[in-house]
Write an enzyme that holds these catalytic residues in place. Structure first.
Site, PDB file in Angstrom:
ATOM      1  N   ARG A  67       0.907  -1.073  -0.117  1.00 30.74           N
ATOM      2  CA  ARG A  67      -0.036   0.183   0.127  1.00 30.74           C
ATOM      3  C   ARG A  67       1.033   1.328  -0.174  1.00 30.74           C
ATOM      4  O   ARG A  67       0.478   2.224   0.693  1.00 30.74           O
ATOM      5  CB  ARG A  67      -0.949  -0.046   1.041  1.00 30.74           C
ATOM      6  CG  ARG A  67      -2.355  -1.055   1.121  1.00 30.74           C
ATOM      7  CD  ARG A  67      -3.385  -0.326   0.368  1.00 30.74           C
ATOM      8  NE  ARG A  67      -4.364  -1.314   0.363  1.00 30.74           N
ATOM      9  CZ  ARG A  67      -5.287  -1.185   0.781  1.00 30.74           C
ATOM     10  NH1 ARG A  67      -5.779  -0.116   1.933  1.00 30.74           N
ATOM     11  NH2 ARG A  67      -6.381  -2.147   0.953  1.00 30.74           N
ATOM     12  N   ARG A 117      -3.485   6.755   1.006  1.00 29.38           N
ATOM     13  CA  ARG A 117      -3.756   8.053   1.517  1.00 29.38           C
ATOM     14  C   ARG A 117      -2.894   8.800   2.424  1.00 29.38           C
ATOM     15  O   ARG A 117      -3.099   9.995   2.822  1.00 29.38           O
ATOM     16  CB  ARG A 117      -5.243   7.670   2.292  1.00 29.38           C
ATOM     17  CG  ARG A 117      -6.495   7.543   1.363  1.00 29.38           C
ATOM     18  CD  ARG A 117      -7.602   6.932   2.081  1.00 29.38           C
ATOM     19  NE  ARG A 117      -7.177   5.560   2.521  1.00 29.38           N
ATOM     20  CZ  ARG A 117      -8.372   4.732   2.975  1.00 29.38           C
ATOM     21  NH1 ARG A 117      -9.454   5.172   3.373  1.00 29.38           N
ATOM     22  NH2 ARG A 117      -7.963   3.553   3.560  1.00 29.38           N
ATOM     23  N   ARG A 168      -6.765  11.448  -5.961  1.00 29.97           N
ATOM     24  CA  ARG A 168      -7.750  10.495  -5.415  1.00 29.97           C
ATOM     25  C   ARG A 168      -9.052  11.521  -5.623  1.00 29.97           C
ATOM     26  O   ARG A 168     -10.150  11.018  -5.951  1.00 29.97           O
ATOM     27  CB  ARG A 168      -7.808   9.944  -4.242  1.00 29.97           C
ATOM     28  CG  ARG A 168      -8.895   9.329  -3.415  1.00 29.97           C
ATOM     29  CD  ARG A 168      -9.145   7.643  -3.935  1.00 29.97           C
ATOM     30  NE  ARG A 168     -10.072   7.378  -3.328  1.00 29.97           N
ATOM     31  CZ  ARG A 168     -11.447   7.571  -3.795  1.00 29.97           C
ATOM     32  NH1 ARG A 168     -11.773   8.370  -4.797  1.00 29.97           N
ATOM     33  NH2 ARG A 168     -12.664   6.892  -3.159  1.00 29.97           N
ATOM     34  N   ASP A 201      -6.801  -2.874  -7.475  1.00 32.31           N
ATOM     35  CA  ASP A 201      -7.485  -3.487  -6.094  1.00 32.31           C
ATOM     36  C   ASP A 201      -7.582  -4.845  -6.544  1.00 32.31           C
ATOM     37  O   ASP A 201      -7.836  -5.257  -7.579  1.00 32.31           O
ATOM     38  CB  ASP A 201      -8.648  -2.727  -5.742  1.00 32.31           C
ATOM     39  CG  ASP A 201      -8.830  -3.160  -4.293  1.00 32.31           C
ATOM     40  OD1 ASP A 201      -8.270  -2.444  -3.148  1.00 32.31           O
ATOM     41  OD2 ASP A 201      -9.531  -3.961  -3.840  1.00 32.31           O
ATOM     42  N   TYR A 217     -15.007 -11.486   0.475  1.00 34.45           N
ATOM     43  CA  TYR A 217     -15.735 -10.436   0.264  1.00 34.45           C
ATOM     44  C   TYR A 217     -17.041 -10.625  -0.732  1.00 34.45           C
ATOM     45  O   TYR A 217     -18.001 -10.042  -0.586  1.00 34.45           O
ATOM     46  CB  TYR A 217     -14.844  -9.382  -0.479  1.00 34.45           C
ATOM     47  CG  TYR A 217     -13.906  -8.660   0.252  1.00 34.45           C
ATOM     48  CD1 TYR A 217     -14.100  -7.654   1.266  1.00 34.45           C
ATOM     49  CD2 TYR A 217     -12.503  -9.353   0.398  1.00 34.45           C
ATOM     50  CE1 TYR A 217     -13.336  -7.318   2.069  1.00 34.45           C
ATOM     51  CE2 TYR A 217     -11.676  -8.886   1.296  1.00 34.45           C
ATOM     52  CZ  TYR A 217     -12.017  -7.757   2.025  1.00 34.45           C
ATOM     53  OH  TYR A 217     -10.985  -7.215   2.751  1.00 34.45           O
TER      54      TYR A 217
HETATM   55  O1  CP3 Z   1       0.219   0.448  -3.265  1.00 31.28           O
HETATM   56  C1  CP3 Z   1      -0.122  -0.656  -3.317  1.00 31.28           C
HETATM   57  O2  CP3 Z   1       0.034  -1.868  -2.405  1.00 31.28           O
HETATM   58  C2  CP3 Z   1      -1.204  -1.098  -4.496  1.00 31.28           C
HETATM   59  C3  CP3 Z   1      -2.586  -0.929  -4.350  1.00 31.28           C
HETATM   60  C4  CP3 Z   1      -3.487  -1.621  -3.609  1.00 31.28           C
HETATM   61  C5  CP3 Z   1      -4.516  -1.460  -3.200  1.00 31.28           C
HETATM   62  N1  CP3 Z   1      -5.384  -2.269  -2.536  1.00 31.28           N
HETATM   63  C6  CP3 Z   1      -5.046  -0.048  -3.269  1.00 31.28           C
HETATM   64  C7  CP3 Z   1      -6.225   0.507  -2.327  1.00 31.28           C
HETATM   65  C8  CP3 Z   1      -3.441  -3.003  -3.144  1.00 31.28           C
HETATM   66  C9  CP3 Z   1      -2.029  -4.017  -3.525  1.00 31.28           C
HETATM   67  C10 CP3 Z   1      -4.416  -3.331  -2.673  1.00 31.28           C
HETATM   68  C11 CP3 Z   1      -4.769  -4.814  -2.209  1.00 31.28           C
HETATM   69  C12 CP3 Z   1      -5.937  -5.079  -1.225  1.00 31.28           C
HETATM   70  N2  CP3 Z   1      -7.398  -4.654  -1.636  1.00 31.28           N
HETATM   71  C13 CP3 Z   1      -6.031  -6.125  -0.508  1.00 31.28           C
HETATM   72  C14 CP3 Z   1      -4.893  -7.099  -0.024  1.00 31.28           C
HETATM   73  C15 CP3 Z   1      -4.114  -6.415   0.674  1.00 31.28           C
HETATM   74  C16 CP3 Z   1      -4.595  -5.865   2.260  1.00 31.28           C
HETATM   75  O3  CP3 Z   1      -4.578  -4.712   2.293  1.00 31.28           O
HETATM   76  O4  CP3 Z   1      -5.056  -6.864   2.926  1.00 31.28           O
HETATM   77  C17 CP3 Z   1      -7.493  -6.039   0.108  1.00 31.28           C
HETATM   78  C18 CP3 Z   1      -8.039  -6.872   1.289  1.00 31.28           C
HETATM   79  C19 CP3 Z   1      -8.157  -5.102  -0.607  1.00 31.28           C
HETATM   80  C20 CP3 Z   1      -9.637  -4.490  -0.633  1.00 31.28           C
HETATM   81  C21 CP3 Z   1      -9.662  -3.261   0.063  1.00 31.28           C
HETATM   82  N3  CP3 Z   1      -9.370  -2.332  -1.023  1.00 31.28           N
HETATM   83  C22 CP3 Z   1     -10.219  -3.117   1.064  1.00 31.28           C
HETATM   84  C23 CP3 Z   1     -10.794  -3.773   2.258  1.00 31.28           C
HETATM   85  C24 CP3 Z   1     -10.260  -1.554   1.133  1.00 31.28           C
HETATM   86  C25 CP3 Z   1     -10.926  -0.549   2.032  1.00 31.28           C
HETATM   87  C26 CP3 Z   1     -10.027  -0.335   3.073  1.00 31.28           C
HETATM   88  C27 CP3 Z   1      -9.303   0.972   3.097  1.00 31.28           C
HETATM   89  O5  CP3 Z   1      -8.221   1.177   3.439  1.00 31.28           O
HETATM   90  O6  CP3 Z   1     -10.239   2.084   2.932  1.00 31.28           O
HETATM   91  C28 CP3 Z   1      -9.760  -1.137  -0.396  1.00 31.28           C
HETATM   92  C29 CP3 Z   1      -9.371   0.179  -0.880  1.00 31.28           C
HETATM   93  C30 CP3 Z   1      -8.410   0.492  -1.280  1.00 31.28           C
HETATM   94  N4  CP3 Z   1      -7.345  -0.173  -2.037  1.00 31.28           N
HETATM   95  C31 CP3 Z   1      -7.467   1.765  -1.110  1.00 31.28           C
HETATM   96  C32 CP3 Z   1      -6.192   1.686  -1.788  1.00 31.28           C
HETATM   97  C33 CP3 Z   1      -5.349   2.948  -1.767  1.00 31.28           C
HETATM   98  C34 CP3 Z   1      -7.996   2.940  -0.123  1.00 31.28           C
HETATM   99  C35 CP3 Z   1      -9.360   3.550  -0.819  1.00 31.28           C
HETATM  100  C36 CP3 Z   1      -9.384   4.910  -1.321  1.00 31.28           C
HETATM  101  O7  CP3 Z   1      -8.172   5.755  -1.393  1.00 31.28           O
HETATM  102  O8  CP3 Z   1     -10.349   5.706  -1.277  1.00 31.28           O
END
Ligand code: CP3
Length: 344
Positions: free
Chosen positions: A26, A30, A39, A76, A151
């Site tokens: 990640r 944010r 974003r 994602d 999910y």
């Molecule tokens: O920089 C990186 O690592 C690449 C991008 C990336 C994202 N999600 C961006 C993201 C990667 C590799 C993921 C993987 C992901 N997504 C996982 C596996 C890794 C982990 O963190 O467990 C999972 C379970 C998800 C599902 C997911 N996506 C959730 C549960 C959420 C909401 C939680 C949150 O942090 O808000 C997301 C949203 C998400 N994916 C964001 C980002 C940057 C935040 C949303 C936003 O910016 O509005």
């Protein structure tokens, strides 16, 4: 300069580098003001994932700021259920939502639109390989079938994935079919990312840790083993990192059974056990993301302990899970400088 000088790739080939290469799960997110700015322009989170211009921009942001050794494609894991038409949305303050899948819908899942739907992401990979510095490893990724299925069944995130665990006991055949479909479309998706220029790929099984031993073998090991076999049958040199969060002592078998090139370690893996795992091959991890929020001495101490225990073997320095939005970007600079021994 060629792919040979990409340090994360070198470690995936079994080399020990000192200092170890570093990237953070990640790393685009944010906690970075420049991410929040892009974003805000993007509209929905999925629009950001499907817009190559913006997805390339946010992937590059942490590379420009910190010079990480790897960039991870910005997307994602839930683009796969989105491509399977599960009506995925990311609601502000609620995390992801989608239509919970019913048993009767599993037999009817249509996998044909998946590749077409994901072409904007593949285009992002293609552009990234052109725009990244030569020495930066480009990582693609997808979710593991179990984590994505949790999910799809609950329709949202839950604390312990009880809905998916229950579903597995009540509808074992439908559940196996769902995992098989996800393993197949995800393997195809990884092959497309590799063909578009990803040097290596990571499979995220973020919810592996809620499974009992038998379920871990059926839902986490078996589908990921099949995915890796499938990818390697078509791309024999594919480099694959498997991250089964919370898998604990089962990680030893996990590496052997899945044949992953490297395994990701979360922060709960004791360093003494991590050193054992490293005898079997490269490891990635495992700093507690809360140490990055805390900064100061707790950050330095956590880094030093990992370097002391794992620094003399094949290591990709990373966190034990994603960096959180409240992390101070200055603490990330401190982290990178300390791992590289460049002081600060
Ligand atoms: O920089 C990186 O690592 C690449 C991008 C990336 C994202 N999600 C961006 C993201 C990667 C590799 C993921 C993987 C992901 N997504 C996982 C596996 C890794 C982990 O963190 O467990 C999972 C379970 C998800 C599902 C997911 N996506 C959730 C549960 C959420 C909401 C939680 C949150 O942090 O808000 C997301 C949203 C998400 N994916 C964001 C980002 C940057 C935040 C949303 C936003 O910016 O509005």
């Amino acid at each position: 300069m060629t792919a040979q000088s990409r340090k994360v790739l070198q470690v995936l080939n079994g080399e020990t580098l000192s200092p170890p290469p570093i990237w953070l799960m990640r790393q685009a997110g944010r906690y970075l003001p420049e991410y929040r700015q892009t974003r805000a322009k993007a509209g929905s989170f999925l629009d950001l994932c499907y817009s190559p211009d913006m997805a390339v921009e946010v992937t590059l942001q942490p590379i420009r700021r910190y010079g990480f050794d790897a960039a991870i494609l910005f997307s994602d894991i839930l683009v796969i259920p989105d491509a399977l038409k599960r009506n995925v949305r990311f609601e502000e303050g609620h995390g992801p939502r989608m239509d919970p899948i019913a048993v009767s819908e599993i037999a009817k899942l249509d996998v044909r639109p998946v590749s077409g739907h994901l072409q904007p992401v593949i285009e992002t990979v293609r552009r990234l390989r052109r725009e990244l510095p030569d020495e930066t490893t480009l990582l693609g990724f997808c979710g593991a079938p179990w984590t994505v299925a949790t999910y799809m069944i609950a329709g949202q995130g839950t604390p312990d994935q009880a809905p998916a665990r229950l579903f597995g006991y009540q509808h074992p055949e439908a559940f196996d079919r769902l995992l098989a479909v996800l393993a197949e479309v995800s393997a195809d998706y990884l092959v497309e990312q590799i063909d578009a220029g990803a040097d290596a790929v990571q499979i995220f099984d973020s919810w592996a840790g809620v499974l009992g031993e038998e379920e871990f073998r059926r839902y986490a090991v078996e589908p990921v083993r099949r995915m890796i076999d499938n990818v390697r049958a078509r791309r024999p040199h594919a480099k694959i990192i498997a991250f089964a969060k919370g898998a604990g002592i089962l990680l030893k078998d996990y590496r052997q059974a899945t044949n992953a090139d490297a395994i990701g370690l979360d922060w709960s893996v004791p360093l003494s056990f991590a050193a054992e795992l490293q005898k079997d091959g490269p490891v990635q991890g495992n700093l507690d993301p809360m140490r990055v929020v805390a900064g100061g001495q707790s950050l330095d101490d956590g880094i030093d302990a990992i370097l002391q225990t794992l620094g003399n073997g094949p290591l990709i320095f990373n966190l034990g899970h994603g960096i959180t939005p409240q992390a101070d970007p200055a603490h990330v600079s401190q982290l990178v400088a300390r791992v590289r021994g460049t002081g600060q």
